[in-house]
Design an enzyme around this catalytic site. Structure first.
Site, PDB file in Angstrom:
ATOM      1  N   GLU A 175     -14.335   8.531  -3.264  1.00  0.00           N
ATOM      2  CA  GLU A 175     -13.548   9.768  -3.286  1.00  0.00           C
ATOM      3  C   GLU A 175     -13.925  10.786  -4.358  1.00  0.00           C
ATOM      4  O   GLU A 175     -13.192  11.749  -4.575  1.00  0.00           O
ATOM      5  CB  GLU A 175     -12.035   9.445  -3.357  1.00  0.00           C
ATOM      6  CG  GLU A 175     -11.564   8.679  -2.130  1.00  0.00           C
ATOM      7  CD  GLU A 175     -10.053   8.413  -2.075  1.00  0.00           C
ATOM      8  OE1 GLU A 175      -9.361   8.632  -3.080  1.00  0.00           O
ATOM      9  OE2 GLU A 175      -9.575   7.965  -1.020  1.00  0.00           O
ATOM     10  N   TRP A 223      -3.654   0.721 -11.093  1.00  0.00           N
ATOM     11  CA  TRP A 223      -3.943   1.493  -9.873  1.00  0.00           C
ATOM     12  C   TRP A 223      -2.632   1.661  -9.111  1.00  0.00           C
ATOM     13  O   TRP A 223      -1.600   1.186  -9.578  1.00  0.00           O
ATOM     14  CB  TRP A 223      -5.008   0.795  -9.013  1.00  0.00           C
ATOM     15  CG  TRP A 223      -5.893   1.791  -8.321  1.00  0.00           C
ATOM     16  CD1 TRP A 223      -5.789   2.207  -7.032  1.00  0.00           C
ATOM     17  CD2 TRP A 223      -6.992   2.510  -8.901  1.00  0.00           C
ATOM     18  NE1 TRP A 223      -6.764   3.147  -6.770  1.00  0.00           N
ATOM     19  CE2 TRP A 223      -7.516   3.354  -7.901  1.00  0.00           C
ATOM     20  CE3 TRP A 223      -7.592   2.525 -10.171  1.00  0.00           C
ATOM     21  CZ2 TRP A 223      -8.592   4.198  -8.114  1.00  0.00           C
ATOM     22  CZ3 TRP A 223      -8.671   3.364 -10.389  1.00  0.00           C
ATOM     23  CH2 TRP A 223      -9.163   4.192  -9.368  1.00  0.00           C
ATOM     24  N   ASP A 224      -2.665   2.310  -7.957  1.00  0.00           N
ATOM     25  CA  ASP A 224      -1.382   2.509  -7.272  1.00  0.00           C
ATOM     26  C   ASP A 224      -0.919   1.275  -6.492  1.00  0.00           C
ATOM     27  O   ASP A 224       0.101   1.301  -5.817  1.00  0.00           O
ATOM     28  CB  ASP A 224      -1.373   3.786  -6.403  1.00  0.00           C
ATOM     29  CG  ASP A 224      -2.417   3.793  -5.313  1.00  0.00           C
ATOM     30  OD1 ASP A 224      -3.094   2.759  -5.121  1.00  0.00           O
ATOM     31  OD2 ASP A 224      -2.572   4.823  -4.637  1.00  0.00           O
ATOM     32  N   GLU A 261     -10.669   4.757   5.571  1.00  0.00           N
ATOM     33  CA  GLU A 261      -9.455   4.424   4.815  1.00  0.00           C
ATOM     34  C   GLU A 261      -8.269   5.091   5.477  1.00  0.00           C
ATOM     35  O   GLU A 261      -8.309   6.286   5.745  1.00  0.00           O
ATOM     36  CB  GLU A 261      -9.512   4.957   3.372  1.00  0.00           C
ATOM     37  CG  GLU A 261     -10.028   4.010   2.327  1.00  0.00           C
ATOM     38  CD  GLU A 261      -9.710   4.494   0.908  1.00  0.00           C
ATOM     39  OE1 GLU A 261      -8.604   5.024   0.686  1.00  0.00           O
ATOM     40  OE2 GLU A 261     -10.568   4.341   0.041  1.00  0.00           O
TER      41      GLU A 261
END
Length: 846
Positions: free
Chosen positions: A424, A155-156, A521
């Site tokens: 998302e 993931w980032d 977020e």
């Protein structure tokens, strides 16, 4: 693998190899890439065991796997019991006819990476993007084709460690007649009767060939509630639902469960006894909590759109908190103590909620138990994130089993206030992240509705009527529903929740932030402390531009974005010593992150009671993200291992129940009084202006009799900055700073907040200070008395890898002396603390 190793269960291949000394720490330096081979291999778990009971005495024997990660064939005595393909499901195999006195069990795993690739290859209908993560993440492809922790393929903010293993308990259960599989409690308040009721649901497996009948007694001693029901169970799997009315006299005395900061988390002990004709009795002990939750989406006077806020026990609650990701790439390392430390840190920073994000795992039972106990509300995503997903029959069947298992397992927890379908994915379709040709869009929308609405939502509504469901986050809520579950713009500030990231604007400028109904977020990156990085690096890695620093940054351009954001307001470090420069950079990224998230969160908090140009009534601020999965730059406020970054100390203040917040608009300084308290308070607002060059205030202003309203944000002070500076002679924007706090008669007091009138790189009069600390022990805490010779911005205390936290950190020090308490999480001593302490303020950065 060719060699045999001893593996713990619960566990995975990586930790088994690590325990045997066959590999180094997977988190060390570049090992995430070095050890790719582990997840590309197929591994087998096997063992011999003696049956601990006489097999002939039992009608049914099951082998139960609470969690298998992920794709495996399971054999007992060389008979294939079945296959697993979903990490989030529970698998139970009937082994009545296979079990012997001595048994050989095998779990033959298939590489998750090759399985996902194969599934993608076999999916002929249409492509399901994204195929692979961006190269900067150094990850694996097609994670959306496997029901496994989505971020385990990278993931980032995290590495790629697609684990294999038995990640939860395995057990054998043997029973006659009947067996209890799931047991859940759902409280609800009947308004008409002004009475609490309790729905008790039990799901059984009945093995006898004819129905089993008997009595069930539910007893809650403290509430003087006891009811007995006669029940009849049909053969096979079935459920009984009992409605228990809480004793009318006691019902008014029931103490509800409240979120942290709003009341107590009272739970009642309850015993449920099943006495069936087979004279075989089951006793179930549980804790029952009483609370109601509503997600209110209603028109707002003077504004288009709808509200989006939570009412708990009939009271609107401003949601303050963050987003939770898995606490480790290897779930077997996440212990009760790990969870307790992280969750307690959230509560200690005045948070009342966390969102369990949809790219990780449904957390372990202990996670939700702790949240129940300390009052942390949970926004629970289903495990789908940032991708499109297949909807073929086998896949849907697996997802349906997963969802019904997870809802049954978790629905008794009062902490869970919302089910959310995914992270998302509505936005991904609406904003066309994956460049789907317009002509094909219909196919993907149909898939979306099939998965989240026709399947997941249907199951949730059937299994749990006690809490709201939204299909995605961000979403426009009821407006998305109206538009066929896919809104044109899921980021619309007039509906639902929003996610917002902007690394190119000035984060000190509140006008760039969306005046949204609910911010679920938002955030900025920083580096973890040097003591955390040191454990997984070697000296050649200790520079901001080293290969290591680039390797650990999984967000495209992240290291440069941090530099740019810092450069707007601070001087960049220029030390000729590379390690000193690296440490200065780390410090500045943490200062910058804390200041950015503070500005944005304060904006959301002061927007809760106003509508401006149709926007506002913001009722939630969940920044991205709470915790870290490894030691790397990320958006987290808690480092891997639990150490508080400066952001987490700031959160303690910007989430305080009572807080004055300042912002500037067209040359005017506005101060709002923000309160989560349940009653109005008459307070004094004290504004103190300091020149950067002196510890003596330039001027002080006290406004008495300021009414700060319960659970709202009201303007309490307004003055043009030029008038203010005029009044405080010798002050300019660059030479002075404003501090302010709210004080009440009864010892009630807010944290002291401040407002910078210019960038810190431009201020004049700041002089290098001598900072010193003396440390003493008092019972099991340590008291640090700090002294300064001049005003010191962003004073940071760091005791390296000694585990614990301070009462305050990263503060603006405007008094000669300040007392800070250190709460240790493990035994330490004054000597240890003294030799580890590093004191830094902005002027130590050169």
């Amino acid at each position: 693998g060719g060699s045999a190793a001893v593996a713990a269960v619960p566990g995975c291949v990586h930790t088994a190899l690590l325990c045997r000394g066959l590999i180094q720490d997977p988190y060390y330096r570049f090992n995430d890439v070095m050890y790719r081979w582990i997840s590309l291999d197929n591994w087998t778990y096997s063992r011999t065991f003696k049956t601990p009971f006489d097999v002939r005495k039992w009608q049914k024997v099951n082998l139960v796997f609470e969690g298998v990660d992920t794709v495996a064939q399971i054999l007992l005595n060389n008979v294939t019991l079945g296959r697993t393909d979903n990490m989030f499901n529970r698998y139970s195999f009937d082994i009545t006819s296979v079990i012997q006195e001595v048994n050989f069990v095998e779990v033959r795993f298939l590489s998750a990476v090759s399985y996902a690739a194969e599934q993608s290859r076999c999916h002929k209908a249409h492509s399901i993007p994204p195929a692979c993560p961006p190269p900067v993440q150094k990850g694996e492809c097609h994670v959306n084709f496997i029901r496994k922790e989505q971020c385990s393929f990278s993931w980032d903010w995290g590495p790629s460690f697609p684990t294999q293993g038995i990640w939860k308990d395995v057990r054998i259960e043997a029973y006659n007649h009947y067996h209890l599989i799931y047991f859940s409690l759902t409280p609800f308040f009947v308004k008409s009767a002004q009475q609490w009721c309790l729905e008790v649901e039990s799901i059984f497996d009945v093995v006898s060939s004819k129905p089993v009948s008997g009595l069930v007694t539910v007893n809650i001693p403290i509430l003087q509630t006891q009811q007995t029901f006669s029940v009849k169970l049909q053969p096979g799997e079935g459920s009984i639902v009992l409605l228990v009315n809480i004793n009318k006299v006691r019902s008014s005395a029931v103490e509800a469960w409240w979120p942290n900061g709003h009341g107590k988390q009272t739970g009642y002990n309850m015993t449920t006894t099943f006495m069936m004709e087979a004279a075989y009795q089951i006793e179930k002990f549980s804790k029952v909590y009483f609370r109601t939750v509503e997600l209110v989406q209603e028109p707002i006077p003077g504004s288009p759109g709808l509200s989006f806020y939570f009412r708990i026990n009939g009271r609107p609650i401003f949601i303050k908190g963050s987003n939770w990701i898995p606490a480790d790439s290897f779930q077997d390392r996440v212990t009760y103590d790990t969870l307790r430390l992280l969750l307690k840190s959230a509560a200690d920073a005045n948070m009342n909620a966390l969102r369990v994000w949809g790219g990780g795992v449904y957390e372990q039972d202990e996670f939700y138990d702790i949240c129940d106990e300390i009052g942390i509300m949970i926004w629970q995503d289903f495990m789908f994130a940032c991708a499109l997903y297949p909807t073929d029959r086998n896949y849907l069947e697996s997802v349906r089993a997963e969802v019904s298992h997870q809802v049954r397992r978790l629905k008794s927890h009062p902490s869970i206030i919302l089910w959310s379908g995914n992270n998302e994915n509505e936005a991904a379709l609406a904003s066309n992240w994956f460049s789907i040709p317009h002509a094909d869009k219909g196919v993907y929308i149909k898939d979306y509705v099939t998965l989240y609405v026709k399947n997941i939502r249907e199951i949730v509504l059937t299994e749990d009527k006690s809490r709201p469901f939204v299909a995605s986050s961000p979403t426009n809520g009821l407006e998305s529903v109206k538009e066929g579950w896919l809104s044109r713009d899921p980021y619309d500030t007039h509906y639902g929740d929003t996610h917002f990231y902007d690394y190119n604007s000035d984060c000190w400028n509140w006008t760039v932030y969306p005046k949204t109904r609910f911010a679920s977020e938002y955030g900025f990156q920083s580096w973890p402390s040097f003591s955390t990085i040191e454990k997984v690096s070697s000296p050649e890695d200790w520079s901001y531009t080293s290969n290591f620093s680039l390797h650990r940054q999984h967000h495209e351009g992240g290291n440069i974005q941090m530099l740019q954001e810092i450069g707007r307001h601070f001087k960049l470090p220029q030390s000729p010593d590379p390690v000193k420069q690296f440490k200065d950079m780390i410090y500045l990224t943490q200062v910058m992150q804390a200041q950015c998230v503070k500005t944005e969160t304060e904006f959301y908090r002061f927007s809760q009671s106003e509508i401006i140009n149709g926007e506002g009534h913001t009722m939630g601020a969940l920044y991205w993200q709470l915790n870290d999965i490894w030691q790397a730059p990320s958006w987290a406020s808690l480092e891997y291992g639990g150490k508080w970054k400066l952001l987490h100390y700031f959160a303690q203040n910007f989430f305080a129940p009572l807080l004055p917040v300042a912002y500037e608009d067209k040359g005017m300084l506005h101060i709002y009084g923000v309160s989560d308290l349940h009653v109005d308070h008459k307070l004094t607002l004290r504004v103190v202006v300091y020149a950067w060059s002196s510890l003596e205030p330039v001027c002080t202003l006290a406004t008495e009799g300021v009414t700060v309203k319960a659970q709202s944000a009201v303007p309490i002070y307004k003055e043009s900055i030029s008038d203010l500076l005029e009044r405080c002679r010798n002050c300019t924007r660059k030479s002075c700073v404003i501090t302010f706090c709210l004080v009440g008669k009864d010892g009630l007091r807010s944290p002291t907040n401040h407002y910078f009138l210019s960038s810190l790189k431009d201020v004049v009069g700041l002089e290098k200070t001598q900072l010193s600390a003396s440390i003493s022990q008092q019972d099991d805490i340590y008291v640090f008395v700090l002294e300064t010779t001049a005003i010191a911005p962003f004073v940071s205390l760091d005791v390296g890898s000694i585990k614990g936290r301070f009462s305050d950190n990263g503060f603006l020090m405007t008094e000669k002396k300040k007392m800070v308490v250190f709460y240790p999480w493990e035994p330490t001593s004054v000597e240890e603390l003294e030799s580890s302490l590093i004191l830094t303020s902005l002027l130590d950065v050169v």
